[in-house]
Motif scaffolding. Structure first.
Motif, mmCIF file in Angstrom:
data_model
loop_
_atom_site.group_PDB
_atom_site.id
_atom_site.type_symbol
_atom_site.label_atom_id
_atom_site.label_comp_id
_atom_site.label_asym_id
_atom_site.label_seq_id
_atom_site.Cartn_x
_atom_site.Cartn_y
_atom_site.Cartn_z
ATOM 1 N N PRO A 23 0.835 -1.281 0.077
ATOM 2 C CA PRO A 23 -0.007 0.057 0.140
ATOM 3 C C PRO A 23 0.949 1.102 0.042
ATOM 4 O O PRO A 23 0.570 2.053 -0.662
ATOM 5 N N ARG A 24 1.871 1.342 0.519
ATOM 6 C CA ARG A 24 2.722 2.399 0.745
ATOM 7 C C ARG A 24 3.517 2.634 -0.412
ATOM 8 O O ARG A 24 3.489 3.734 -1.071
ATOM 9 N N ALA A 25 4.086 1.687 -1.312
ATOM 10 C CA ALA A 25 4.521 1.704 -2.804
ATOM 11 C C ALA A 25 3.351 2.077 -3.742
ATOM 12 O O ALA A 25 3.833 2.671 -4.736
ATOM 13 N N CYS A 26 2.315 1.521 -3.556
ATOM 14 C CA CYS A 26 1.293 1.574 -4.746
ATOM 15 C C CYS A 26 0.101 2.609 -4.776
ATOM 16 O O CYS A 26 -0.688 2.548 -5.673
ATOM 17 N N GLY A 27 0.002 2.890 -3.390
ATOM 18 C CA GLY A 27 -1.143 3.859 -3.215
ATOM 19 C C GLY A 27 -2.458 3.244 -3.010
ATOM 20 O O GLY A 27 -2.515 1.980 -2.921
ATOM 21 N N PRO A 28 -3.703 3.840 -2.803
ATOM 22 C CA PRO A 28 -4.785 3.282 -2.562
ATOM 23 C C PRO A 28 -5.484 2.437 -3.478
ATOM 24 O O PRO A 28 -6.357 1.532 -3.428
ATOM 25 N N ASP A 29 -5.051 2.544 -4.759
ATOM 26 C CA ASP A 29 -5.353 1.588 -5.930
ATOM 27 C C ASP A 29 -4.743 0.383 -6.154
ATOM 28 O O ASP A 29 -4.747 -0.463 -7.022
ATOM 29 N N HIS A 30 -3.930 0.015 -5.027
ATOM 30 C CA HIS A 30 -2.955 -1.463 -5.220
ATOM 31 C C HIS A 30 -3.577 -2.415 -5.529
ATOM 32 O O HIS A 30 -3.040 -3.422 -5.888
ATOM 33 N N GLU A 31 -4.833 -2.490 -4.919
ATOM 34 C CA GLU A 31 -5.514 -3.740 -5.128
ATOM 35 C C GLU A 31 -5.901 -4.006 -6.451
ATOM 36 O O GLU A 31 -6.059 -5.257 -7.150
ATOM 37 N N THR A 32 -6.300 -2.909 -7.133
ATOM 38 C CA THR A 32 -6.982 -2.973 -8.562
ATOM 39 C C THR A 32 -5.977 -3.015 -9.579
ATOM 40 O O THR A 32 -6.177 -3.162 -10.732
ATOM 41 N N ALA A 33 -5.218 -1.914 -9.464
ATOM 42 C CA ALA A 33 -4.316 -1.558 -10.310
ATOM 43 C C ALA A 33 -2.951 -2.112 -10.719
ATOM 44 O O ALA A 33 -2.343 -2.321 -11.828
ATOM 45 N N TYR A 34 -2.643 -3.066 -9.660
ATOM 46 C CA TYR A 34 -1.221 -3.688 -9.711
ATOM 47 C C TYR A 34 -1.413 -5.215 -9.432
ATOM 48 O O TYR A 34 -2.123 -5.708 -8.581
ATOM 49 N N ALA A 35 -0.414 -5.944 -10.250
ATOM 50 C CA ALA A 35 -0.062 -7.354 -9.973
ATOM 51 C C ALA A 35 1.123 -7.565 -9.401
ATOM 52 O O ALA A 35 2.229 -7.194 -10.096
ATOM 53 N N PRO A 36 1.509 -7.814 -8.183
ATOM 54 C CA PRO A 36 2.842 -8.230 -7.474
ATOM 55 C C PRO A 36 3.306 -9.154 -8.189
ATOM 56 O O PRO A 36 2.494 -10.427 -8.333
ATOM 57 N N HIS A 37 4.763 -9.292 -8.461
ATOM 58 C CA HIS A 37 5.237 -10.480 -9.220
ATOM 59 C C HIS A 37 6.857 -10.473 -7.958
ATOM 60 O O HIS A 37 7.497 -9.290 -7.986
ATOM 61 N N ASP A 38 7.032 -11.769 -7.617
ATOM 62 C CA ASP A 38 8.307 -11.845 -6.844
ATOM 63 C C ASP A 38 9.397 -11.367 -7.869
ATOM 64 O O ASP A 38 9.476 -12.109 -8.981
ATOM 65 N N TRP A 61 8.815 2.844 -19.285
ATOM 66 C CA TRP A 61 7.680 2.924 -18.396
ATOM 67 C C TRP A 61 7.301 4.224 -17.876
ATOM 68 O O TRP A 61 8.094 5.138 -17.581
ATOM 69 N N GLU A 62 5.984 4.560 -17.849
ATOM 70 C CA GLU A 62 5.695 5.853 -17.315
ATOM 71 C C GLU A 62 5.737 6.006 -15.791
ATOM 72 O O GLU A 62 5.478 4.850 -15.465
ATOM 73 N N PRO A 63 5.695 7.184 -15.192
ATOM 74 C CA PRO A 63 5.442 7.150 -13.825
ATOM 75 C C PRO A 63 4.355 6.302 -13.287
ATOM 76 O O PRO A 63 2.978 6.494 -13.789
ATOM 77 N N GLY A 64 4.609 5.588 -12.224
ATOM 78 C CA GLY A 64 3.302 4.865 -11.689
ATOM 79 C C GLY A 64 3.287 3.366 -12.367
ATOM 80 O O GLY A 64 2.256 2.564 -11.717
ATOM 81 N N GLU A 65 3.838 3.176 -13.404
ATOM 82 C CA GLU A 65 3.598 1.756 -14.057
ATOM 83 C C GLU A 65 4.174 0.744 -13.482
ATOM 84 O O GLU A 65 3.510 -0.274 -13.497
ATOM 85 N N VAL A 66 5.412 0.978 -12.923
ATOM 86 C CA VAL A 66 6.267 -0.020 -11.917
ATOM 87 C C VAL A 66 6.842 0.517 -10.639
ATOM 88 O O VAL A 66 7.266 1.486 -10.729
ATOM 89 N N ARG A 67 6.128 -0.329 -9.622
ATOM 90 C CA ARG A 67 6.645 0.019 -8.250
ATOM 91 C C ARG A 67 7.601 -0.962 -7.839
ATOM 92 O O ARG A 67 7.146 -1.957 -7.801
ATOM 93 N N LEU A 68 8.739 -0.954 -7.379
ATOM 94 C CA LEU A 68 9.602 -1.806 -6.935
ATOM 95 C C LEU A 68 9.565 -1.652 -5.272
ATOM 96 O O LEU A 68 9.930 -0.611 -4.811
ATOM 97 N N ILE A 69 9.592 -2.704 -4.806
ATOM 98 C CA ILE A 69 9.626 -2.704 -3.119
ATOM 99 C C ILE A 69 11.060 -3.721 -2.972
ATOM 100 O O ILE A 69 10.980 -4.950 -3.242
ATOM 101 N N ARG A 97 -1.879 6.060 -11.923
ATOM 102 C CA ARG A 97 -3.239 6.249 -12.248
ATOM 103 C C ARG A 97 -3.725 5.137 -11.984
ATOM 104 O O ARG A 97 -3.414 3.973 -11.651
ATOM 105 N N THR A 98 -5.273 5.315 -11.798
ATOM 106 C CA THR A 98 -6.221 4.268 -11.717
ATOM 107 C C THR A 98 -6.489 3.475 -12.944
ATOM 108 O O THR A 98 -6.754 4.018 -14.138
ATOM 109 N N LEU A 99 -6.064 2.359 -13.048
ATOM 110 C CA LEU A 99 -5.823 1.372 -14.128
ATOM 111 C C LEU A 99 -6.889 0.063 -14.010
ATOM 112 O O LEU A 99 -7.701 0.142 -13.220
ATOM 113 N N THR A 100 -6.731 -0.644 -14.900
ATOM 114 C CA THR A 100 -7.534 -1.886 -15.232
ATOM 115 C C THR A 100 -7.567 -2.741 -13.672
ATOM 116 O O THR A 100 -6.165 -2.820 -13.469
#
Length: 590
Positions: A468-483, A516-524, A584-587
């Motif tokens: 949530p800190r890395a990806c913001g409030p849309d982390h559930e819907t906008a991002y897919a985490p990958h190891d 990649w555009e800002p917000g497209e990839v977030r690394l933890i 951004r809010t994405l698919t």
């Protein structure tokens, strides 16, 4: 368990899919605690066959050595020093071709089950030089024809050693390989490693290249192997002690509980549940897991010392049996990452070095340079535990410690599309491979089984808690985490637990290609825990704009939490002066 199909937990899949990420993870964690990864039996057969082929290949190639005897006579010549030399070289070759660690379905590598030579013989793929700003002629991240030639030459140097005749030796012995023939292999490993650290690590150089250095200590045509044997014994003990030292932490019981729950030998769910405190509500390691972890560490310290100092007889035999059982326990658990051949090799080393050559003691060492090599290797182990951010966990010998540098890569769908279109590689991300094999629904379940594996380790609590800190409030819907392991696996051709292969350096290399555009990839990115430091550093990075935040998480907070707990407290947070744009809010996540 099916022979081909994975055995997944019985749940209401529609209701499960509507839950949050951590809610979806919880039943996967609980299922892992009693059934492990639930790989099909066909996968287990695959790894058994691979181990058999490894053993057969080493023996069959050695049987080509002039004068040693036929393969069917191996009982008569397995104690020849040249056989040990060729097993070391063959194992190095096996690993650097990609057939060893990081191979196959238990590393979520399916289509194809291997990277390595398919990647490293291909110009244009990603390479990661270790010190590009310091070492001349190593800058850049694109593999050139020079890199391909160097890698090919490394393979040929190993093959040359496997076909080499022996020289010198006592009457009736075929002797040892000419020491000078090892120089091309060692030199090429250095050159290749300076251009691409991934290949150097994939060769498991900290084990096999270091052991090969001691093959230089044979006394010319006389073939005296005393210094070589003493050096090999000392190095084997250092490997055990280095691994044991790294396990002096609070993370290791989690490794044991996860590994034992995944054991295909232990089929009883009742037994597997005992490795956790209170199944299904408390999946932290039980006292049984802690006792196994710390008891194994004591064994890894004490028994190798007994092997080193004993000179044969019942004491040596008992110590050898204990260490063989130690490695068999790891081997039969089929740990994720599958360091299987390494355990087979260590068992062989016990028989050859400490049983067959028990009479060769450290007091017979004649060349002090042997001790210099051991001291250098030991220094890397010590420094790697004191300054883990500067050392790979492999030369630091933190193999099973649970205290590893790790990462999560959070991709938007558009970012994955750019990754597939812009990066030369031999495979797509494991989620896409699984979807091709089993369809989207089953693939999603298996991906969450992978999440469960990571979250059941201490560092997984931090990685998922920081999303949530890395990806913001849309982390559930906008991002897919990958190891990060799997991102490295497809883009670098190899992965085996080294988080430094999938931190900022890889992110920058892929950003060059993907834009990649800002917000497209977030690394933890989460760094290892230093000795005596109760914290672990984390960094949150945007691929386009750079670091967003850094700080620390406390190991105690990770120990207290369940794998599905979610957020985690952070400390000493530092943010850049200019913050990156919000995603951004994405698919929705698939």
């Amino acid at each position: 368990m099916g022979f081909i199909s994975p055995n997944l937990p019985d749940l209401d899949r529609e209701a499960w899919a509507r839950g949050s990420r951590m809610e979806r993870m919880r039943p996967m964690v609980q299922d892992w605690a009693q059934a492990g990864f639930s790989a099909p039996d066909a996968v287990l057969v695959l790894y058994v066959v691979k181990i058999a082929l490894y053993c057969f290949g080493a023996a069959a190639l050695t049987a080509l050595t002039p004068g040693i005897g036929d393969l069917g006579d191996i009982a008569d010549w397995w104690t020849e020093p040249i056989f040990f030399q060729k097993v070391v070289v063959f194992t190095l070759l096996f690993e650097v071709l990609g057939f060893g660690c990081g191979f196959g379905p238990l590393t979520l590598r399916f289509l194809p089950p291997i990277g390595a030579f398919l990647h490293w013989l291909r110009p244009g793929t990603v390479r990661l030089p270790p010190w590009p700003s310091v070492v001349p002629l190593t800058r850049g991240t694109h593999r050139s024809w020079l890199d391909v030639v160097l890698y090919g030459a490394l393979l040929l140097a190993a093959v040359q050693l496997l076909l080499a005749p022996g020289q010198g030796g006592r009457p009736g012995s075929v002797g040892v390989i000419d020491p000078l023939l090892f120089l091309p292999l060692l030199g090429l490993l250095v050159l290749v490693g300076l251009r691409d650290k991934t290949i150097f690590l994939a060769a498991r150089s900290e084990v096999y290249a270091t052991l090969a250095v001691f093959f230089l200590f044979t006394a010319g045509t006389g073939g005296d192997t005393t210094d070589m044997l003493v050096g090999l014994k000392l190095m084997m003990v250092l490997i055990w002690w280095g691994a044991a030292t790294s396990k002096l932490n609070q993370h290791f019981p989690h490794v044991v509980s996860v590994m034992m729950s995944n054991s295909p030998v232990l089929r009883s769910k009742t037994v597997k549940r005992r490795f956790h405190r209170d199944f299904p509500d408390d999946i932290r390691p039980s006292r049984l897991s802690a006792n196994l972890a710390h008891g194994g560490t004591v064994v890894e310290y004490v028994v190798p010392l007994v092997l080193l100092l004993s000179d044969g007889g019942p004491v040596t035999a008992v110590a050898a049996v204990v260490m063989v059982c130690f490695h068999l326990q790891i081997l039969t658990s089929l740990p994720m990452g599958v360091p299987l051949e390494w355990n087979v090799f260590m068992i062989f080393g016990i028989g050859f070095l400490f049983v067959e050559n028990a009479s060769v003691g450290i007091g017979e060492l004649g060349n002090p340079l042997v001790l210099l090599v051991i001291a250098a290797a030991a220094a890397v182990v010590v420094l790697g535990n004191l300054f883990p951010h500067q050392f790979s966990f492999l030369p630091a010998m933190r193999y099973y410690a649970g205290n590893w540098a790790t990462s999560l890569w959070c991709f938007t769908p558009s970012a994955i599309a750019k990754l597939d279109a812009s990066v030369a590689k031999g495979a797509r991300l494991p989620a896409a491979q699984l979807e091709t094999l089993y369809g989207a629904e089953t693939a999603s379940l298996l991906v969450h089984k992978g999440y469960a594996f990571r979250a059941m380790h201490t560092h997984g609590r931090a990685l998922f808690g920081l999303i949530p800190r890395a990806c913001g409030p849309d982390h559930e819907t906008a991002y897919a985490p990958h190891d990060g392991e799997f991102v490295a696996g497809i883009t670098l051709g190899w992965n085996f637990g080294d988080g430094h292969l999938h931190h900022e350096q890889l992110l920058e290399a892929l950003q060059e290609r993907c834009a990649w555009e800002p917000g497209e990839v977030r690394l933890i990115a989460l760094e290892s825990q230093r000795f005596w430091d109760p914290r672990q550093e984390y960094r949150l990075v945007d691929a386009a704009t750079g670091e967003l935040e850094r700080g620390f998480v406390h190991v105690s907070d990770m120990l207290d939490r369940q794998p599905w707990a979610g957020g985690i407290p952070v400390h000493d947070v530092v943010t850049p002066t200019v913050t990156a744009p919000a995603p951004r809010t994405l698919t929705p996540e698939v």
